[in-house]
Scaffold this active site. Sequence first.
Site, PDB file in Angstrom:
ATOM      1  N   LYS A  82       0.955  -1.153  -0.015  1.00 38.61           N
ATOM      2  CA  LYS A  82      -0.065  -0.018  -0.087  1.00 38.61           C
ATOM      3  C   LYS A  82       0.970   1.440  -0.084  1.00 38.61           C
ATOM      4  O   LYS A  82       2.170   1.069   0.202  1.00 38.61           O
ATOM      5  CB  LYS A  82      -0.886  -0.030   1.203  1.00 38.61           C
ATOM      6  CG  LYS A  82      -0.154  -0.018   2.535  1.00 38.61           C
ATOM      7  CD  LYS A  82      -1.060  -0.243   3.624  1.00 38.61           C
ATOM      8  CE  LYS A  82      -0.124  -0.439   4.927  1.00 38.61           C
ATOM      9  NZ  LYS A  82      -1.235  -0.776   6.026  1.00 38.61           N
ATOM     10  N   ARG A 180     -10.599   0.057  14.848  1.00 37.84           N
ATOM     11  CA  ARG A 180     -10.606   0.937  13.498  1.00 37.84           C
ATOM     12  C   ARG A 180     -11.594   0.296  12.563  1.00 37.84           C
ATOM     13  O   ARG A 180     -12.425   1.021  12.227  1.00 37.84           O
ATOM     14  CB  ARG A 180      -9.118   0.850  13.013  1.00 37.84           C
ATOM     15  CG  ARG A 180      -8.860   1.459  11.734  1.00 37.84           C
ATOM     16  CD  ARG A 180      -7.411   1.703  11.261  1.00 37.84           C
ATOM     17  NE  ARG A 180      -6.747   0.333  10.805  1.00 37.84           N
ATOM     18  CZ  ARG A 180      -5.627   0.129  10.377  1.00 37.84           C
ATOM     19  NH1 ARG A 180      -4.897   1.149  10.308  1.00 37.84           N
ATOM     20  NH2 ARG A 180      -5.248  -1.114  10.068  1.00 37.84           N
ATOM     21  N   HIS A 209      -6.271  -7.014  13.046  1.00 37.84           N
ATOM     22  CA  HIS A 209      -5.064  -6.360  13.125  1.00 37.84           C
ATOM     23  C   HIS A 209      -4.745  -5.789  14.409  1.00 37.84           C
ATOM     24  O   HIS A 209      -5.660  -5.501  15.181  1.00 37.84           O
ATOM     25  CB  HIS A 209      -5.299  -4.922  12.275  1.00 37.84           C
ATOM     26  CG  HIS A 209      -3.901  -4.404  11.742  1.00 37.84           C
ATOM     27  ND1 HIS A 209      -3.014  -4.842  11.602  1.00 37.84           N
ATOM     28  CD2 HIS A 209      -3.622  -2.932  12.054  1.00 37.84           C
ATOM     29  CE1 HIS A 209      -2.173  -3.951  11.037  1.00 37.84           C
ATOM     30  NE2 HIS A 209      -2.444  -2.789  11.432  1.00 37.84           N
ATOM     31  N   ARG A 265       1.451 -10.564   7.258  1.00 40.39           N
ATOM     32  CA  ARG A 265       1.251  -9.438   6.453  1.00 40.39           C
ATOM     33  C   ARG A 265       2.432  -8.577   6.678  1.00 40.39           C
ATOM     34  O   ARG A 265       2.377  -7.923   7.831  1.00 40.39           O
ATOM     35  CB  ARG A 265      -0.086  -8.539   6.697  1.00 40.39           C
ATOM     36  CG  ARG A 265      -1.345  -9.484   6.549  1.00 40.39           C
ATOM     37  CD  ARG A 265      -2.731  -8.721   6.732  1.00 40.39           C
ATOM     38  NE  ARG A 265      -2.548  -7.919   7.812  1.00 40.39           N
ATOM     39  CZ  ARG A 265      -3.367  -8.352   8.939  1.00 40.39           C
ATOM     40  NH1 ARG A 265      -4.036  -9.681   8.963  1.00 40.39           N
ATOM     41  NH2 ARG A 265      -3.435  -7.603   9.991  1.00 40.39           N
ATOM     42  N   TYR A 309      15.762  30.328   5.695  1.00 36.40           N
ATOM     43  CA  TYR A 309      14.669  31.195   6.329  1.00 36.40           C
ATOM     44  C   TYR A 309      14.893  31.109   7.677  1.00 36.40           C
ATOM     45  O   TYR A 309      15.170  30.320   8.412  1.00 36.40           O
ATOM     46  CB  TYR A 309      13.241  30.368   6.043  1.00 36.40           C
ATOM     47  CG  TYR A 309      13.061  30.442   4.492  1.00 36.40           C
ATOM     48  CD1 TYR A 309      12.590  31.672   3.763  1.00 36.40           C
ATOM     49  CD2 TYR A 309      12.905  29.459   3.680  1.00 36.40           C
ATOM     50  CE1 TYR A 309      12.376  31.815   2.580  1.00 36.40           C
ATOM     51  CE2 TYR A 309      12.451  29.176   2.305  1.00 36.40           C
ATOM     52  CZ  TYR A 309      12.114  30.417   1.827  1.00 36.40           C
ATOM     53  OH  TYR A 309      11.714  30.651   0.345  1.00 36.40           O
ATOM     54  N   CYS A 356      14.136  24.018   3.548  1.00 37.23           N
ATOM     55  CA  CYS A 356      13.286  24.694   2.575  1.00 37.23           C
ATOM     56  C   CYS A 356      12.334  23.799   1.845  1.00 37.23           C
ATOM     57  O   CYS A 356      12.591  22.550   1.955  1.00 37.23           O
ATOM     58  CB  CYS A 356      13.943  25.726   1.563  1.00 37.23           C
ATOM     59  SG  CYS A 356      15.384  26.803   2.309  1.00 37.23           S
ATOM     60  N   ASP A 358      12.428  23.194  -1.740  1.00 34.29           N
ATOM     61  CA  ASP A 358      13.061  22.328  -2.585  1.00 34.29           C
ATOM     62  C   ASP A 358      14.562  22.227  -2.195  1.00 34.29           C
ATOM     63  O   ASP A 358      15.080  21.525  -3.074  1.00 34.29           O
ATOM     64  CB  ASP A 358      12.740  23.013  -3.909  1.00 34.29           C
ATOM     65  CG  ASP A 358      11.539  23.642  -3.807  1.00 34.29           C
ATOM     66  OD1 ASP A 358      10.426  22.844  -3.850  1.00 34.29           O
ATOM     67  OD2 ASP A 358      11.210  24.882  -4.126  1.00 34.29           O
TER      68      ASP A 358
HETATM   69  C1  LIG Z   1      -0.487  -1.509   6.863  1.00 39.31           C
HETATM   70  C2  LIG Z   1      -0.784  -2.872   7.419  1.00 39.31           C
HETATM   71  C3  LIG Z   1       0.039  -3.975   7.577  1.00 39.31           C
HETATM   72  C4  LIG Z   1       1.413  -3.748   7.492  1.00 39.31           C
HETATM   73  O1  LIG Z   1       1.743  -3.264   8.732  1.00 39.31           O
HETATM   74  P1  LIG Z   1       3.630  -3.038   9.170  1.00 39.31           P
HETATM   75  O2  LIG Z   1       3.387  -2.577  10.473  1.00 39.31           O
HETATM   76  O3  LIG Z   1       3.939  -2.097   8.154  1.00 39.31           O
HETATM   77  O4  LIG Z   1       4.217  -4.394   8.773  1.00 39.31           O
HETATM   78  C5  LIG Z   1      -0.551  -5.064   7.933  1.00 39.31           C
HETATM   79  N1  LIG Z   1      -2.100  -5.356   7.990  1.00 39.31           N
HETATM   80  C6  LIG Z   1      -2.920  -4.336   7.890  1.00 39.31           C
HETATM   81  C7  LIG Z   1      -4.304  -4.473   8.193  1.00 39.31           C
HETATM   82  C8  LIG Z   1      -2.393  -2.958   7.649  1.00 39.31           C
HETATM   83  O5  LIG Z   1      -3.262  -1.924   7.202  1.00 39.31           O
END
Ligand SMILES: *Cc1c(COP(=O)(O)O)cnc(C)c1O
Length: 423
Positions: A82, A180, A209, A265, A309, A356, A358
């Site tokens: 993602k 969530r 999660h 994951r 700046y 800055c 850029d």
């Molecule tokens: C982003 C995400 C992950 C990955 O998490 P990391 O901490 O970057 O390994 C796994 N599961 C879900 C549902 C996520 O949204």
Amino acid sequence: MDNMINGFTAGSYKDRNTNFQYSRERERGSEVQPFTDLELQAVPEKDRRWSWVEIDRGAIQHNVMVTRKLLGERCRLMAVVKADAYGHGAVEVAKIAISAGASFLGVATIDEGIQLRDAGLREPILLLAEPPVESVPLLLHYHIIPSVYTPDFAINYAEIADAHNMKAPYHLAINTGMNRIGVRFDQVIEFLSQVSFHRALDLQGCFTHFATADAPETLDFQIQINRFVESMRALEAAGINPGIVHCDNSAAIYRFPKTHFDMARLGISLYGYQPANDTHRIVQLRPAMSVFARITNVIQVPMSEGVSYGMNYRSPGSVKICTVPVGYADGLIRLLSGQIKFAYQDRAVNQVGNICMDQCMFEVDIRSRANQRTLDPQIGDLVQIAGPNAMVDTSIDTMAKKAATIQHEVTIGFSHRMPRYYV
Ligand SMILES: *Cc1c(COP(=O)(O)O)cnc(C)c1O
């Protein structure tokens, strides 16, 4: 002659410009010779602006392979790509991760999924969220599996699929305490019985999660895992096949081997970052991202004159101030102004003055010292802004710590404007 200003004949600003251009051409007595496409294409991308991101393919392969080894044969690995693979480039990273042993891809938006499909990737893609029901045709057409937790979405999804003689595959998101998304852990059976009348719906996986997999204190984690196991037992008792059961993010993969289940994951550690303070003892990872630049200006600033700046840095006199074309629009967090080091010729140099949009500046001490080569920075010299370096701590971990954030946000920031090269 009496009304000449800077070599132009005085007049209105517009007239001056036009007269200037035409008179110069007439002087040369020739037409403008436009550049050919070939000449324009011959300008190397690296020389449009002297800053870029390098992604180490070998590092990503390594991170997948060491993680695969820890997971064992029976556990799948999802590469979480993602947010453009946390700034590393989703299509490239997905290809590398799959070649190294990942078999599932995780995205956050439908467009991220479509991008992978358009690039020819054929592995299953899980959308780690439930999208608006209006997007269902795209899910079905591109074979993107949604996470589901509302009956309303589930039924609409199933009906649209059914109308096209398709199945409606999904993973059930379960809320075990992060609060969530997801069906609450003790309402999973109720949810499934609400939607199970629909023949098109195809439960292919169940997941939760963790909110605190990276935290030293494990009580909240334990509560979540217990609730998840409880919901899986309830499914079993009801005779429902949960499909692929998964819950581990990077931190949980390394810290809690008992929670691997059928799939893990892998997000931040796919890119080489330790997800918690204690995981370096368990796994050796290689950061994949580096940011480089070339010096675009070198000046000796008189003592006590300010730089950038706000002028909150003042020259001590014995330094050269070098400019590089990397700013906060490129992901170099402005909050880190004056707090970070770059690597220049294997030596640490202090970034100075406010970063800055850029560009930013760093100082090079030009005093001669015993047993140290005096530095003589030149325009065009290479500087490492971020990423692994054997001599200087330019690590993204340190940047994240100093900016009071996580590595995810730092790498994603570097994705926006600089070209990316895979090495
Ligand atoms: C982003 C995400 C992950 C990955 O998490 P990391 O901490 O970057 O390994 C796994 N599961 C879900 C549902 C996520 O949204």
